[in-house]
Design an enzyme around this catalytic site. Sequence first.
Site, PDB file in Angstrom:
ATOM      1  N   LYS A 200       0.853  -1.185   0.000  1.00  0.00           N
ATOM      2  CA  LYS A 200       0.000   0.000   0.000  1.00  0.00           C
ATOM      3  C   LYS A 200       0.896   1.246   0.000  1.00  0.00           C
ATOM      4  O   LYS A 200       1.818   1.352   0.817  1.00  0.00           O
ATOM      5  CB  LYS A 200      -0.825  -0.037   1.284  1.00  0.00           C
ATOM      6  CG  LYS A 200      -2.223   0.500   1.175  1.00  0.00           C
ATOM      7  CD  LYS A 200      -2.946   0.185   2.489  1.00  0.00           C
ATOM      8  CE  LYS A 200      -4.308   0.793   2.524  1.00  0.00           C
ATOM      9  NZ  LYS A 200      -4.892   0.701   3.870  1.00  0.00           N
TER      10      LYS A 200
HETATM   11  C1  E4P Z   1      -8.352   1.585   4.122  1.00  0.00           C
HETATM   12  O1  E4P Z   1      -7.504   0.894   3.601  1.00  0.00           O
HETATM   13  C2  E4P Z   1      -8.140   2.313   5.381  1.00  0.00           C
HETATM   14  O2  E4P Z   1      -7.376   1.511   6.243  1.00  0.00           O
HETATM   15  C3  E4P Z   1      -9.428   2.603   6.110  1.00  0.00           C
HETATM   16  O3  E4P Z   1     -10.565   2.235   5.382  1.00  0.00           O
HETATM   17  C4  E4P Z   1      -9.478   3.962   6.741  1.00  0.00           C
HETATM   18  O4  E4P Z   1     -10.697   4.100   7.404  1.00  0.00           O
HETATM   19  P1  E4P Z   1     -10.970   5.226   8.512  1.00  0.00           P
HETATM   20  O5  E4P Z   1     -11.243   6.503   7.806  1.00  0.00           O
HETATM   21  O6  E4P Z   1     -12.169   4.734   9.239  1.00  0.00           O
HETATM   22  O7  E4P Z   1      -9.731   5.294   9.373  1.00  0.00           O
END
Ligand code: E4P
Length: 228
Positions: free
Chosen positions: A83
């Site tokens: 990522k």
């Molecule tokens: C996605 O890969 C992220 O880890 C995640 O969906 C972030 O979500 P949040 O805005 O609830 O922290």
Amino acid sequence: MKLFIDTVDLSEIRDLNATGLIDGVTTNPSLIAKSARPIFEVIAEICDVVAGPVSVEVTAKDHEGMMREGRYLLGIANNITIKVPLTIDGLKTCRALADDGVAVNVTLCFSPAQALLAAKAGAAFISPFVGRMEDIGAEGMVMIKAIIDIYNAYNFDTKILVASVRGPHHVVEAAKMGADISTLPPAVLRAMYKHPLTDNGLERFMADWANTGQSILSSKKDINDHKI
Ligand code: E4P
């Protein structure tokens, strides 16, 4: 639509993976920090449990550092997806890793313009954050629709991984639009099972059934007795 879970909580991952509904896992530095566990160890355990892609985020901000961290993380298991953030260095890294055949998830996407760049950089997944958009009063799902339209118009292979999901309504909207994947906090996946009419209906069925005095497991014997 595929469903990923957005957590590093191993007991939740084991439990939900046993439902057979989990197609992958996403993690981020904040989730790993919350677990207070060493990244290598916790990610290796997740990869042992879930066969689908497990996204792990680099933490370097420069291209060379991201490449070094990415290659290191790839050594954890063969279902790792790297990522990277949607920055110039992130997309340079995405291009370089994708050219080496690595699956890259481009994260922290907040606009269709950013999503277009990620697809051109060879991302396997784009993660647009709908909840965080709505937190600032913007329309997260409008962004998802625009990304779907752009990707369809050019037949990009990049999968749309709807992220920062706050409730079942986001999953349903994304599914109606034809998004490829949603990544859900465990509580949202559990909430998707729930409906008060299911609970009430089940209670009534069970009460009526109890009044019959029957048992399904002994019913075959009853039928045989009846035939005789
Ligand atoms: C996605 O890969 C992220 O880890 C995640 O969906 C972030 O979500 P949040 O805005 O609830 O922290």
